[in-house]
Write an enzyme that holds these catalytic residues in place. Structure first.
Site, PDB file in Angstrom:
ATOM      1  N   GLY A  71       0.813  -1.188  -0.048  1.00 25.94           N
ATOM      2  CA  GLY A  71       0.040   0.025   0.059  1.00 25.94           C
ATOM      3  C   GLY A  71       0.928   1.270   0.026  1.00 25.94           C
ATOM      4  N   GLY A  72       0.438   2.084   0.790  1.00 25.11           N
ATOM      5  CA  GLY A  72       1.239   3.454   0.846  1.00 25.11           C
ATOM      6  C   GLY A  72       2.657   3.151   1.096  1.00 25.11           C
ATOM      7  N   ALA A  75      16.545   8.165 -33.456  1.00 22.84           N
ATOM      8  CA  ALA A  75      17.411   8.005 -32.285  1.00 22.84           C
ATOM      9  C   ALA A  75      18.599   8.805 -32.198  1.00 22.84           C
ATOM     10  CB  ALA A  75      17.558   6.424 -32.484  1.00 22.84           C
TER      11      ALA A  75
END
Ligand code: HXC
Length: 514
Positions: A169-170, A405
Site C-alpha cells: 500500500g502506502g 534515435a
C-alpha cells in the site's frame, strides 16, 4: 523530578523503545533472515554516528489495550556515511508490522524536513504493512504528508529507498517518489495489493515473490533500480551509490583520487567491436575502459537491458553514463529503454552530474505493440530530458546513430556540448540496407540481377551518406576521433565544461510528456 531520577527513567524508556515490539517479534524478524530497524541503521551508518529523534514518541491508543510502545514503528534520526551527514528512517516491522499511523508519519516527516532544510540525503529503510488499519484516515494523512515532502525534496536532496521486507500500500508509494529503490532478493516485496486481494478481484493466482519480489521489480516493472542478495550487501550498495552523489543540488559530488590517469589511451578498445557492423558486443566493455579503474555502478541493470545507465568517475569526478547496448535488441530505443534513460538523465541534471552518452543505435523499435504502448510519448520523454538538461553533456557516437534515435541520444541539436564520432561510425537517416528499398525501389525492380544491384546501391549509399563526415562538415559533431583516444577526449571536454553555466527560460516547470 531530580536529574538522577529523570535519567534513570530516560534509560528505562530508551531500553523499552530499543526492544521494539518485543523479543519474540525480534526473534521472528531474525528467523526471516532480516535485521531489526536499529541493526540496519547501525550497519548503514558510520560507527557511533547515529543521533536518534523521537525515541520517546508513543503511538496512539488504538483501542486494543496493551502496552503503549515507545518510538512506535519507526526509528528516525541522522548520522554519517563515509563522513557525510545523511537523514535516515528505519521502519520497525516488530511494531504493528511497521505500519504507518499518525505518530510514525509525524516522525518520518520531521526527519525529512531536517534533511531537506540542511541539504543532506534522505535514506528510508522500508519494512512495512502500509497504512495502520486501526488508525484509519490518520494513517492516510500521514502518508500524504510524506508524499508531499518527497515531492518537495525531489531534485533538492538525493532520496534513496531500501525495501527490506514486505511493503504494501502506502509503504510503496513513498519509495516510488524517491530517486532510487534498492530491494533485497528473497526477503523484500513491493505491491499495492497482495496476492489474496488480486485473487478475489481478478482471479489471478500469484505469490508475494512472483508479484512483488526484487527480481520482478528489477526486471519486469522497473520499479526497483537495484536487486541485491543479502541485507548487509544491499546497505553496502546504498553507500556505494551515495559516494557518486552530491549531498544536495547546490553541492558537488565528492572528488575521489582514483589514480587512473586521464591521458590513458583505451589501447585495446578496437578489439571489442565486431567486424560485422550489425553484430552485437557488450557496451559495458567500452564503459569499463572509459571510466576510472573500470568502476561502473549500473542502475536498472536488469530492466530494459538494451540501454545501459549508471554512475562512474572520470578524472575522479562523478559522471552519469548513458549507452545503447547492442547486446540486447541491437540497442534499439523502445518504450522501456526510453523511460529508463530519460529518468536517469533528469536525475543527473537535477544533481549537476555531467552526462556522458555512448551512442550505437539502429533507431526506434518498430511494431504495433510499441505504437499502441505509446512509444511516441515515451520516446519524447528521452528527447525532453536531454533537451532540458543543462549539465555538461558529452556524446560519442561509437558505431551508428540512425534516424530519430540519432537526435534523441544526446545529439548536438538537443544541446549536447561536445559531440564526437569514432572513425568508422555511421550517422544517417537509416542503414543503407533499408534505405535502398525505399529510395531505389524502381531501379531494383528493373534490375536484371536484383541482389547485385542492391549490393551496388548499398555500397554507393554507404560511400555517400553512411559515415560521420557530413555530420562533421555541418558541425553536428565536433570531431571524428580515434576510438583509443576516447577517454582522453572525454576527460578534456569534462574538464573544460566544469564551469559551464546555462539555464532554461524562466517558467514554473515544463510539461514533460509523462
Ligand atoms: C496494522 C498491521 C498491518 C497494517 C501488518 N500488521 N500490516 N497492523 N496495519 N497495515 C500487523 C499484523 O497484524 C501483525 O501483528 C504484524 O503486523 C505482522 O504481520 P503479519 O501479517 O503477521 O506478517 P506477514 O505474514 O509477514 O505479512 C506481512 C504483510 C501482511 C504482507 C505486510 O501483514 C499484510 O498483508 N498486511 C496488510 C497490508 C495492507 O493491506 N496494508 C494496507 C494498505 S492500504 P501481530 O500483532 O500479529 O504481530 C494503504 C493505503 C495508503 O497503505 C494509500 C496511500 C496512497
Amino acid at each position: 523530578m531530580a536529574i538522577e531520577e529523570s535519567l534513570a527513567t530516560l534509560r528505562e524508556l530508551k531500553e523499552r523503545a530499543a526492544l521494539g515490539g518485543g523479543q519474540n517479534r525480534v526473534d521472528a524478524q531474525h528467523a526471516r533472515g532480516k535485521l531489526t530497524a536499529r541493526e540496519r541503521i547501525d550497519t548503514l551508518l558510520d560507527p557511533a554516528s547515529f543521533e536518534e529523534l523521537d525515541a520517546l514518541a508513543v503511538h496512539l491508543d488504538n483501542g486494543e489495550g496493551g502496552e503503549r510502545l515507545y518510538g512506535d514503528a519507526v526509528v528516525t534520526g541522522w548520522g554519517r556515511i563515509d563522513g557525510r551527514s545523511v537523514g535516515v528512517f528505519a521502519q520497525d516491522f516488530t511494531v504493528f508490522g511497521g505500519s504507518l499511523g499518525e505518530v510514525v508519519g509525524d516522525k518520518i516527516a520531521k526527519a525529512m524536513d531536517l534533511a531537506t532544510k540542511t541539504g543532506i540525503p534522505m535514506i528510508g529503510l522500508n519494512d512495512s504493512g502500509g497504512a495502520r488499519i486501526q488508525e484509519g484516515v490518520g494513517s492516510l494523512a500521514g502518508y500524504g504528508e510524506i508524499f508531499r515532502r518527497n515531492v518537495r525534496a525531489s531534485g533538492v536532496i538525493p532520496q534513496l529507498s531500501v525495501i527490506l521486507g514486505p511493503c504494501a500500500g502506502g509503504a510503496v508509494y513513498s519509495p516510488a517518489l524517491t530517486d532510487f529503490i534498492f530491494m533485497v532478493e528473497g526477503t523484500s516485496q513491493m505491491f499495492l495489493t497482495g496476492p489474496d486481494v488480486i485473487a478475489s478481484v481478478t482471479g489471478e493466482q500469484t505469490t508475494f515473490e512472483e508479484l512483488g519480489g526484487a527480481n520482478s521489480h528489477a526486471s519486469k516493472s522497473g520499479v526497483s533500480h537495484f536487486a541485491v542478495e543479502g541485507e548487509q550487501e544491499t546497505l553496502e550498495e546504498v553507500k556505494r551509490l551515495l559516494s557518486f552523489l552530491p549531498s544536495n543540488n547546490m553541492d558537488d559530488a565528492p572528488t575521489v583520487d582514483t589514480g587512473d590517469p586521464t591521458d590513458r589511451r583505451m589501447e585495446d578498445v578496437l578489439s571489442i567491436l565486431p567486424a560485422e557492423s550489425q553484430s552485437p558486443y557488450d557496451v559495458r566493455d567500452v564503459i569499463e575502459r572509459l571510466v576510472d579503474n573500470g568502476d561502473f555502478m549500473e542502475v536498472h541493470e536488469l530492466f530494459a537491458q538494451n540501454m545501459v545507465v549508471g554512475f562512474a568517475r572520470i578524472g575522479g569526478r562523478s559522471v552519469g553514463v548513458v549507452a545503447n547496448q547492442p547486446l540486447y535488441l541491437a540497442g534499439v530505443l523502445d518504450i522501456d529503454s526510453s523511460r529508463k534513460a530519460a529518468r536517469f538523465v533528469r536525475f543527473c541534471d537535477a544533481f549537476n552530474i555531467p552526462i556522458v552518452t555512448l551512442v550505437d543505435v539502429p533507431g526506434f523499435l518498430p511494431g504495433v505493440s510499441q505504437e499502441y504502448g505509446g512509444i511516441i510519448s515515451h520516446g519524447a520523454k528521452l528527447v525532453y530530458a536531454y533537451a532540458e538538461a543543462t549539465v555538461p553533456k558529452v556524446t560519442i557516437i561509437l558505431r551508428k546513430a540512425f534516424g530519430g534515435a540519432y537526435d534523441a541520444m544526446g545529439s548536438k541539436h538537443l544541446g549536447a556540448d561536445v559531440n564526437y564520432a569514432w572513425a568508422g561510425a555511421a550517422v544517417a537517416v537509416m542503414a543503407g540496407s533499408q534505405a535502398v528499398n525505399i529510395i531505389n525501389r524502381r531501379e531494383l525492380q528493373a534490375a536484371d540481377d536484383e541482389d547485385a544491384e542492391r549490393q551496388r546501391l548499398i555500397a554507393d549509399y554507404e560511400e555517400e551518406l553512411e559515415h560521420p563526415y557530413i555530420a562533421a562538415a555541418n558541425g553536428y559533431i565536433d570531431d571524428v576521433i580515434d576510438p583509443r583516444d576516447t577517454r582522453i577526449k572525454v576527460a578534456k571536454a569534462l574538464e573544460m565544461l566544469r564551469t559551464k553555466s546555462e539555464s532554461m527560460p524562466p517558467k514554473k516547470h515544463g510539461s514533460i510528456p509523462l
